[in-house]
Motif scaffolding. Structure first.
Motif, short mmCIF file in Angstrom:
data_model
loop_
_atom_site.label_atom_id
_atom_site.label_comp_id
_atom_site.label_asym_id
_atom_site.label_seq_id
_atom_site.Cartn_x
_atom_site.Cartn_y
_atom_site.Cartn_z
N ARG A 156 76.14 -0.45 50.95
CA ARG A 156 77.13 -0.61 49.86
C ARG A 156 77.12 -2.07 49.43
O ARG A 156 77.90 -2.88 49.90
CB ARG A 156 78.53 -0.18 50.35
N GLU A 157 76.21 -2.38 48.54
CA GLU A 157 76.02 -3.76 48.12
C GLU A 157 77.22 -4.27 47.32
O GLU A 157 77.67 -3.63 46.36
CB GLU A 157 74.75 -3.89 47.28
N LEU A 158 77.73 -5.40 47.75
CA LEU A 158 78.86 -6.00 47.04
C LEU A 158 78.38 -6.79 45.84
O LEU A 158 77.30 -7.39 45.87
CB LEU A 158 79.64 -6.92 47.99
N LYS A 159 79.19 -6.81 44.80
CA LYS A 159 78.86 -7.55 43.59
C LYS A 159 80.02 -8.45 43.20
O LYS A 159 81.17 -8.22 43.61
CB LYS A 159 78.54 -6.58 42.45
N VAL A 160 79.72 -9.48 42.40
CA VAL A 160 80.76 -10.38 41.92
C VAL A 160 81.82 -9.59 41.16
O VAL A 160 81.50 -8.70 40.36
CB VAL A 160 80.15 -11.47 41.01
N ALA A 161 83.08 -9.91 41.43
CA ALA A 161 84.26 -9.28 40.81
C ALA A 161 84.66 -7.98 41.49
O ALA A 161 85.65 -7.36 41.10
CB ALA A 161 84.08 -9.06 39.32
#
Length: 301
Positions: A285-290
């Motif tokens: 579950r790749e985290l992304k900005v925001a």
């Protein structure tokens, strides 16, 4: 013990055990630097610079941050500028939000008011001439955002990117909320051109004005936070009523071994932290900005 007492006196904590831990941590850093392999003249020069700047920061924080912010902005080190802005919070120094009609050409300290004004060119992708152009517009009288957009289109060289960033940073708040102004600007771009004949311009102006009058769009606080992160790389929003474990991702990076690190901002405390994330779980579950997440557990590994 004396150093721990100084930590207590500084107001950073009123807990004796926490003060001792913090004092040991700081003293450990000092000892590590003392054992570093520089020759004496080199080490002495750096020590003098460090002590001098520490004294300036402690005794004249407004003047110190005004100069430091301006210097690193002129050098183009905008990531470092963002970190310095976060550090200022420790001294209770606020950055006045950039607003239309203010002078945002340079960093200027106002000690009595408790803030420092900031220049527009400290923001990534803002055109270099924008601060001067907007300062010259400070006394303009217009009845609507549509008319302001027309003036900028006809009389300035401000480009789409600059205007969009300014809207997202709530720079034109006197004319409406962020999402409302973004919608008006998007509609304006599709309807009004500087090359049109005057008759067409007049008709298109009325069309956009009607759209502005009927535009009823809200801007949620999370929209504001995400726009700040997008445009500035950080957010200054803080609300003690938020869940203390709720954070927003402000940056994502990997080291040379592919290990993911994320910068998290805590709404409740108004603080940032860089966290190492398990590579296996990150890839699932790749985290992304925001992204907004809730911290359940943190482990030291």
């Amino acid at each position: 013990a004396n150093f721990a007492q100084r930590v207590l006196d500084s107001g950073d904590t009123d807990n004796h055990e926490e003060a001792k831990i913090l004092a040991d941590k700081i003293w450990g850093v000092v000892e590590d630097f003392a054992s570093y392999g520089f020759n004496s003249p080199h080490g002495f020069s750096y020590a003098i610079d460090s002590v001098t700047q520490a004294w300036q920061k402690a005794n004249y924080p407004y003047e110190f941050y005004e100069i430091v912010l301006q210097r690193f902005t002129e050098k183009g080190e905008k990531d470092k500028v963002g970190l310095i802005k976060q550090e200022m919070k420790h001294f209770g120094i606020k950055l006045k939000p950039m607003k239309f009609r203010d002078d945002n050409r340079n960093f200027t300290a106002y000690k009595e008011a408790g803030y420092i004004t900031q220049p527009l060119n400290s923001i990534k992708n803002i055109s270099k001439n924008a601060p001067d152009v907007l300062y010259e517009m400070r006394d303009i009288e217009v009845d609507s955002f549509t008319d302001l957009l027309i003036y900028m289109t006809e009389n300035t060289g401000l480009n789409k990117t600059t205007i969009t960033i300014l809207i997202k940073l709530d720079y034109f708040s006197e004319f409406g909320n962020i999402n409302q102004l973004l919608a008006i600007y998007e509609h304006f771009q599709g309807r009004y051109k500087k090359t049109y004949v005057e008759k067409t311009k007049a008709a298109r102006r009325l069309e956009v004005l009607q759209f502005e009058e009927e535009c009823d769009i809200d801007t949620h606080i999370l929209d504001i936070v995400k726009y700040q992160i997008e445009c500035m790389g950080y957010t200054n929003y803080k609300n003690p009523e938020w869940d203390i474990n709720t954070v927003i991702v402000t940056a994502v990076e990997r080291n040379t071994y592919g290990t993911p690190f994320v910068n998290l901002y805590n709404f409740n405390k108004g603080t940032s932290a860089k966290i190492k994330v398990n590579k296996f779980y990150f890839n699932q579950r790749e985290l992304k900005v925001a992204d907004i997440i809730q911290i359940i557990d943190l482990k030291n590994q």
